[in-house]
Design a protein around this motif. Structure first.
Motif, short mmCIF file in Angstrom:
data_model
loop_
_atom_site.label_atom_id
_atom_site.label_comp_id
_atom_site.label_asym_id
_atom_site.label_seq_id
_atom_site.Cartn_x
_atom_site.Cartn_y
_atom_site.Cartn_z
N LEU A 169 24.88 59.91 86.17
CA LEU A 169 25.54 59.67 84.71
C LEU A 169 27.25 59.67 84.80
CD1 LEU A 169 25.31 59.24 81.53
CD2 LEU A 169 25.29 61.93 81.57
N ARG A 170 27.79 60.75 85.63
CA ARG A 170 29.02 60.57 85.87
C ARG A 170 29.78 59.48 86.41
NH1 ARG A 170 31.38 65.80 84.80
NH2 ARG A 170 29.84 67.33 84.00
N ASN A 171 29.08 59.13 87.33
CA ASN A 171 29.47 57.92 88.18
C ASN A 171 29.50 56.75 87.18
OD1 ASN A 171 30.01 59.20 90.46
ND2 ASN A 171 27.91 58.83 91.43
N TRP A 172 28.26 56.63 86.39
CA TRP A 172 28.31 55.48 85.56
C TRP A 172 29.26 55.50 84.27
CZ3 TRP A 172 26.21 54.67 80.39
CH2 TRP A 172 25.88 53.41 80.23
N LEU A 173 29.42 56.69 83.87
CA LEU A 173 30.38 56.91 82.74
C LEU A 173 31.84 56.46 83.39
CD1 LEU A 173 29.05 60.12 81.05
CD2 LEU A 173 28.88 57.92 80.10
N ALA A 174 32.06 56.98 84.48
CA ALA A 174 33.43 56.59 85.09
C ALA A 174 33.67 55.23 84.85
CB ALA A 174 33.54 57.28 86.49
N ARG A 175 32.83 54.39 84.98
CA ARG A 175 32.91 52.94 84.85
C ARG A 175 33.78 52.40 83.75
NH1 ARG A 175 27.37 50.18 86.33
NH2 ARG A 175 28.81 48.29 86.01
N PHE A 176 33.36 53.38 82.73
CA PHE A 176 33.93 53.04 81.16
C PHE A 176 35.09 53.99 80.81
CE2 PHE A 176 29.39 51.70 81.60
CZ PHE A 176 29.64 50.33 81.16
N HIS A 177 35.53 54.65 81.85
CA HIS A 177 36.71 55.52 81.67
C HIS A 177 36.36 56.76 80.83
CE1 HIS A 177 39.53 52.62 83.29
NE2 HIS A 177 38.78 51.71 82.97
N VAL A 178 35.20 57.14 80.91
CA VAL A 178 34.55 58.29 80.26
C VAL A 178 34.32 59.36 81.11
CG1 VAL A 178 32.64 59.12 78.99
CG2 VAL A 178 33.17 56.83 78.72
N THR A 179 34.94 60.84 80.85
CA THR A 179 34.91 61.99 81.49
C THR A 179 34.40 63.05 80.80
OG1 THR A 179 37.02 61.25 83.09
CG2 THR A 179 36.08 63.58 82.96
N PRO A 180 33.21 63.46 81.09
CA PRO A 180 32.52 64.67 80.28
C PRO A 180 33.69 65.85 80.48
CG PRO A 180 30.92 63.79 81.49
CD PRO A 180 32.03 63.04 81.85
N ARG A 181 33.94 66.47 79.29
CA ARG A 181 34.92 67.65 79.30
C ARG A 181 34.45 69.00 79.46
NH1 ARG A 181 38.79 64.23 80.51
NH2 ARG A 181 39.23 62.63 78.75
N GLU A 182 34.34 69.51 80.65
CA GLU A 182 33.47 70.73 80.80
C GLU A 182 34.26 71.90 80.24
OE1 GLU A 182 33.35 71.15 84.96
OE2 GLU A 182 32.05 69.17 85.36
N ARG A 183 35.41 71.61 80.02
CA ARG A 183 36.30 72.81 79.19
C ARG A 183 36.21 72.79 77.65
NH1 ARG A 183 40.90 73.28 79.26
NH2 ARG A 183 41.14 75.66 78.84
N LEU A 184 35.22 72.02 77.04
CA LEU A 184 35.25 71.67 75.70
C LEU A 184 35.21 73.08 74.77
CD1 LEU A 184 35.38 69.81 73.09
CD2 LEU A 184 33.16 69.42 73.75
N GLN A 185 34.09 73.96 75.14
CA GLN A 185 34.01 74.86 74.52
C GLN A 185 35.00 76.08 74.69
OE1 GLN A 185 30.23 77.23 75.75
NE2 GLN A 185 30.39 78.65 74.07
N ASP A 186 35.75 75.91 75.91
CA ASP A 186 36.77 76.96 75.86
C ASP A 186 37.89 76.53 74.85
OD1 ASP A 186 35.83 78.55 77.65
OD2 ASP A 186 36.43 77.56 79.52
N ALA A 187 38.24 75.04 74.95
CA ALA A 187 39.13 74.49 74.10
C ALA A 187 39.11 74.78 72.73
CB ALA A 187 39.20 73.21 74.56
N LEU A 188 37.61 74.66 72.24
CA LEU A 188 37.40 74.97 70.89
C LEU A 188 37.44 76.38 70.60
CD1 LEU A 188 34.10 72.53 70.36
CD2 LEU A 188 36.33 72.29 69.30
N SER A 189 37.24 77.06 71.45
CA SER A 189 37.26 78.51 71.18
C SER A 189 38.74 78.89 70.85
CB SER A 189 36.70 79.52 72.11
OG SER A 189 36.83 80.94 72.13
#
Length: 218
Positions: A169-189
């Motif tokens: 999934l990550r390799n496929w998303l990278a083709r569209f300049h998409v990167t899952p944000r693993e630190r999203l919960q920390d940033a929201l907190s």
């Protein structure tokens, strides 16, 4: 060329043609969007802003679910906004939804929409496409009114899914300049603490996606 104009040009390049089939293809893997819309629950006559509104798919669903809400959409891509305008006209919603072009990391909501803050603000699979996503998140938080809410849905870490799936999934998303944000919960907190709000956060579909809500005191 400024960073903002470079980002706009990049997004236009990606979506100049994709925008015509975007909703048809994304419906199968942008999971959790409808859940986010369901929990928005804006007050009667309240204002709702989507940051990274794309084709206006979410704004249409929101408008139909909350017929008294006043809706606004921001996107950096002029190409996407062309499709958004066409979509809204097809549903007869052009009078209820105000669209504007702007960079999620640096926009003036007052100048663009005539009001600086909103009862509900949401980002649906947009932070994973914004290089300065943490700045965009801070900017989004600044547009939430007292007693309002900020909602986010985006890709998760796929920690409960097979490793091969997450890797593919990550390799496929990278083709569209998409990167899952693993630190999203920390940033929201951190943002919730800074704003004096409370955070609700959960993973859905075995951590395929993440849903977060910051609620501010009145």
């Amino acid at each position: 060329m400024t960073l903002a104009s470079a980002s706009a040009e990049a997004m236009d390049g990606i979506y100049r043609y994709q925008r015509h089939v975007y909703d048809l293809t994304r419906r199968y893997y942008l999971l959790g969007r409808n859940e986010l819309i369901t929990i928005l629950q804006p007050p009667a006559g309240g204002s709702v802003l989507e940051i990274g509104c794309g084709t206006a798919r979410n704004l249409v669903h929101t408008a139909r679910r909350y017929p008294q809400a006043r809706l606004y959409g921001l996107d950096i891509s002029a190409e996407m906004l062309k499709t958004a305008e066409k979509t809204l006209r097809s549903y007869g919603l052009e009078a209820r939804v105000t669209l504007a072009q702007g960079d999620a990391t640096r926009f003036d909501a007052g100048s663009l929409f005539g009001q600086p803050q909103f009862d509900r603000v949401f980002c649906s699979y947009s932070l994973s496409m914004i290089p300065g996503w943490e700045t965009a998140l801070q900017q989004a938080g600044g547009t939430v009114s007292a007693g309002g809410e900020l909602h986010v849905v985006d890709f998760g870490g796929q920690t409960e899914l097979p490793a091969w799936f997450g890797h593919g999934l990550r390799n496929w998303l990278a083709r569209f300049h998409v990167t899952p944000r693993e630190r999203l919960q920390d940033a929201l907190s951190a943002l919730a603490s800074e704003m004096g709000g409370t955070l609700t956060f959960r993973s859905i579909y075995r951590d395929y996606a993440q849903l977060g809500t910051i609620r501010l005191p009145a």
